[in-house]
Design an enzyme around this catalytic site. Structure first.
Site, PDB file in Angstrom:
ATOM      1  N   HIS A   1      48.607  15.939  59.663  1.00 53.99           N
ATOM      2  CA  HIS A   1      49.487  16.833  60.434  1.00 53.99           C
ATOM      3  C   HIS A   1      48.807  18.168  60.732  1.00 53.99           C
ATOM      4  O   HIS A   1      47.948  18.615  59.971  1.00 53.99           O
ATOM      5  CB  HIS A   1      50.851  17.028  59.746  1.00 53.99           C
TER       6      HIS A   1
ATOM      7  N   ASP B   1      54.570  28.122  62.355  1.00 54.51           N
ATOM      8  CA  ASP B   1      55.786  27.416  61.917  1.00 54.51           C
ATOM      9  C   ASP B   1      56.562  28.230  60.892  1.00 54.51           C
ATOM     10  O   ASP B   1      56.073  29.233  60.371  1.00 54.51           O
ATOM     11  CB  ASP B   1      55.407  26.032  61.359  1.00 54.51           C
TER      12      ASP B   1
ATOM     13  N   GLU C   1      54.163  16.089  62.310  1.00 50.92           N
ATOM     14  CA  GLU C   1      53.886  14.979  61.403  1.00 50.92           C
ATOM     15  C   GLU C   1      53.489  13.736  62.207  1.00 50.92           C
ATOM     16  O   GLU C   1      53.764  13.664  63.409  1.00 50.92           O
ATOM     17  CB  GLU C   1      55.154  14.666  60.597  1.00 50.92           C
TER      18      GLU C   1
ATOM     19  N   ASN D   1      48.029  13.862  55.692  1.00 52.95           N
ATOM     20  CA  ASN D   1      48.412  12.792  56.625  1.00 52.95           C
ATOM     21  C   ASN D   1      47.986  13.121  58.055  1.00 52.95           C
ATOM     22  O   ASN D   1      48.414  12.468  58.999  1.00 52.95           O
ATOM     23  CB  ASN D   1      49.926  12.535  56.560  1.00 52.95           C
TER      24      ASN D   1
HETATM   25  C1  F6R Z   1      50.858  25.887  57.800  1.00 54.01           C
HETATM   26  C2  F6R Z   1      50.667  24.629  58.484  1.00 54.01           C
HETATM   27  C3  F6R Z   1      50.295  23.360  57.792  1.00 54.01           C
HETATM   28  C4  F6R Z   1      49.093  23.499  56.858  1.00 54.01           C
HETATM   29  C5  F6R Z   1      48.757  22.155  56.214  1.00 54.01           C
HETATM   30  C6  F6R Z   1      47.655  22.293  55.187  1.00 54.01           C
HETATM   31  O1  F6R Z   1      51.260  26.897  58.707  1.00 54.01           O
HETATM   32  O2  F6R Z   1      50.864  24.638  59.646  1.00 54.01           O
HETATM   33  O3  F6R Z   1      50.029  22.377  58.753  1.00 54.01           O
HETATM   34  O4  F6R Z   1      47.999  23.974  57.582  1.00 54.01           O
HETATM   35  O5  F6R Z   1      49.892  21.625  55.600  1.00 54.01           O
HETATM   36  O6  F6R Z   1      48.139  23.048  54.108  1.00 54.01           O
HETATM   37  P1  F6R Z   1      47.160  23.608  52.986  1.00 54.01           P
HETATM   38  O7  F6R Z   1      46.261  24.603  53.645  1.00 54.01           O
HETATM   39  O8  F6R Z   1      48.058  24.283  51.977  1.00 54.01           O
HETATM   40  O9  F6R Z   1      46.419  22.436  52.435  1.00 54.01           O
END
Ligand code: F6R
Length: 241
Positions: free
Chosen positions: A138, A67, A143, A136
């Site tokens: 995701h 992303d 989301e 959440n």
């Molecule tokens: C990042 C991504 C997000 C993260 C998620 C967890 O490329 O796709 O889905 O993997 O938000 O973030 P952290 O690792 O910072 O807790």
């Protein structure tokens, strides 16, 4: 799902980097799916160490990141392109032209997304995808919602994600409101997936991913349907299982 619990984030990083190393040694022209966020950092550090030690040659590897924020160019220090170079690519030997990150500055985001999915397919699909998970549930920027998005697409970020990511920006107002993200379908096409969660604040999401219904309200729950998923957790993230 193959669920494994480790002592700490570094132990997970070593184990996940070993999966990547094994993948690249077995298939030097592997296609790797990469994530940003804090969770994969120990993995990336260990991948860099394995390169430094001469154990792994990444020169044949192609990468696709999950992303990118809309509106941040590659030079912005919070763009995911920048993050990946700063935390992994500058330490290993993947040629720049084999590195792919969605462009948050694309004039036609829909076309950018379509071309990205087509490029992954043309490369033969992702061999090994690393994922983190949001509180959440995701994965990437998919989301909680009512359907699983099949393809790469543009999304509006939820308040909870903006809140979680504001630590990287001067204030919550500076966090971009939209992102381009691989879809759930794009992720499910990966041949194998490793998803990592560390810390007790991820325990509810991890529980829902593994034990909850397969429901787009917890996007990660879709991974229950994938034939080759390894879940790597520390004791905090595993504490509700
Ligand atoms: C990042 C991504 C997000 C993260 C998620 C967890 O490329 O796709 O889905 O993997 O938000 O973030 P952290 O690792 O910072 O807790």
């Amino acid at each position: 799902m193959n669920v494994r619990v480790y002592k700490n984030a570094d132990a997970i990083g070593a184990a996940a980097a070993a999966l990547f190393a094994a993948q690249v040694i077995a298939k030097p022209n592997s296609v790797l799916g990469l994530a940003t966020g804090s969770t994969p950092l120990p993995t990336y550090r260990r991948m860099a160490a394995l390169y430094e030690e001469g154990a792994v040659d990444y020169s044949g590897v192609t990468t696709y990141n999950l992303d990118e924020y809309v509106g941040l160019d590659h030079d912005h220090d919070q763009s995911y392109y920048y993050f990946m170079h700063d935390n992994l690519f500058k330490y290993i030997n993947i040629p720049e032209e084999q590195i792919h990150v969605l462009s948050g500055m694309a004039k036609d985001p829909a076309e950018e997304c379509k071309a990205y999915d087509a490029a992954i397919d043309a490369a033969g699909g992702i061999d090994l995808q690393i994922l983190g998970i949001g509180r959440n549930g995701h994965i990437a920027f998919n989301e909680p919602t009512t359907t699983f998005p099949p393809t790469t697409h543009i999304v509006d970020l939820t308040e909870s994600t903006i809140e979680a990511n504001k630590r990287f920006f001067a204030s919550a107002d500076d966090v971009p409101r939209q992102a381009l993200t691989m879809g759930i379908g794009s992720i499910m096409k990966a041949k194998s997936i490793v998803i990592i969660a560390t810390g007790a604040d991820k325990a509810d999401a991890v529980y829902a991913m593994i034990n909850g219904p397969v429901d787009p309200q917890c996007p990660a729950s879709v991974l229950q349907l994938h034939p080759n998923v390894t879940v790597m957790l520390d004791e905090g993230a595993a504490s509700k299982l």
